[in-house]
Structures are given as structure tokens and as C-alpha cells.
Design a protein around this motif. Structure first.
Motif: not given
Length: 209
Positions: A118-123
Motif C-alpha cells: 500500500v502506498l499512502v500519499a495525501p497528494l
């Protein structure tokens, strides 16, 4: 040196995003509890400017001692003050940090050892990171919930919270671009059931990649 490409990532990647106050951290923790490696872009952004890193060395050489704390760590408040006052300096900083962040992010995605990552990225969408993902999941809550959670968490006023939300991609645009959406305006137990169901789907998709 060429940057890693999507083709260089053998792992199946889920991009997880959502606006401020949507509860991305709580949901990413649920994936970790299911045995899935989580790569967090915000954590990586801090790692590339940690003491003794190439990123912090370059920042120190460019801006001088004023951007260092007494312990040698980055004085974020001072750096923020400099780049907000001078757009050219902001451009220089971004040109330094964005490639470092992207390189480490893709390396961490490539070396993760779980059925998928999982890649968590707000942007995620704003920075084009969805190109490195096989599927995207938006954590969603109504804007009023975003505002109240952000005010409570960050101890800011309503206008500041609204300004932060306005600077991000709109909720509607995120929902339009998402492959999957998890409603986080319910109990954590209910959200966990949704994540477990999605987890089964992602396991199957990753296995058939």
C-alpha cells in the motif's frame, strides 16, 4: 541515473489517498494488521531530510546554518519561512526533494515483502503517483467532518482548516478518479469490515497480476 519506472516494480501496488482529516492513518494501520506492507509518502518526505542524509546536506549547503537546529536536524519552521518568502527558493527545494522522495518511494514499493503493498500519499493524484499503482482507494468523509477532525487534531481555527482543504484536490475529483472508495464516516469496526473485504479483492488481483 534514471528513475525507477512502474515496470520496475514487481509488487502489486494499491494507492491509498484522501483529503486531510479523512483517516488515512487509521485505515493504513488496518492493512498493516492484515500483514500488508505500507509505504507512507509523508514519512519518506521526513526520511530524505533526516540528519546526515544527502537531502539535508544539500539544504544546509544551500541555505546555511539558519536552517539547522542545535542538534543538527532540519529547522522546518525556518525553512518554511524562507521558501514562502521567495518562490525561487521554493522551486529549488522542490527540485531537490521531489526526485529524492520519488526514488525512495519506488525503491520501498519494489522491495516490500507482502502479497501486495500500500502506498499512502495525501497528494497521490496531484503528484501523479497513481501511475505507479495498480489500483487506487480513496478514504472519504464529508467536508464538514474533515473540518471538525482537522480543527481538533491540529488545534487550528475553521478558516485555517478550510484553507488547507481548498488547497487540495476536491473531494469530487478524488472520488471520480478512485477505483475504490471507503466511507470513513462510520465506526472503526464498520470500516474494518470494508477494508477486510477490499483486502480479499486485492489479494486476488495481486495473485493474478
Amino acid at each position: 541515473m534514471t528513475s525507477p519506472s512502474r515496470k520496475s516494480i514487481d509488487n502489486w501496488v494499491l494507492g491509498l489517498t484522501g483529503g486531510i482529516g479523512c483517516g488515512k492513518s487509521a485505515v493504513s494501520a488496518m492493512f498493516e494488521e492484515l500483514g500488508i506492507t505500507v509505504v507512507d509518502a509523508d514519512i519518506i518526505a521526513r526520511q530524505v531530510v533526516a540528519p546526515d542524509s544527502a537531502g539535508l546536506t544539500a539544504i544546509h549547503e544551500h541555505f546555511g546554518d539558519a536552517v539547522l537546529n542545535a542538534d543538527g536536524s532540519l529547522n522546518r519552521a525556518q525553512l518554511r519561512k524562507i521558501i514562502f518568502a521567495d518562490n525561487a527558493q521554493k522551486t529549488w527545494l522542490n527540485s531537490l526533494l521531489h526526485p529524492l522522495i520519488r526514488e525512495k518511494t519506488l525503491n520501498d514499493l519494489s522491495t516490500a515483502n507482502s502479497p501486495y503493498v500500500v502506498l499512502v500519499a495525501p497528494l497521490l493524484f496531484e503528484n501523479g503517483l497513481e501511475q505507479f499503482c495498480d489500483r487506487t482507494l480513496v478514504i472519504d468523509v464529508p467536508v464538514e467532518i474533515q473540518i471538525s477532525r482537522t480543527i481538533a487534531r491540529d488545534n487550528i481555527d475553521r478558516q485555517q482548516a478550510l484553507s488547507i482543504i481548498a488547497a487540495q484536490m476536491s473531494r469530487e475529483d478524488k472520488l471520480t478518479r478512485a477505483d475504490d472508495v471507503a466511507d470513513n464516516n462510520q465506526s472503526l469496526a464498520q470500516v474494518a469490515i470494508v477494508i477486510q473485504q477490499l483486502h480479499k479483492l486485492y489479494l486476488a488481483l495481486a495473485e493474478n497480476k
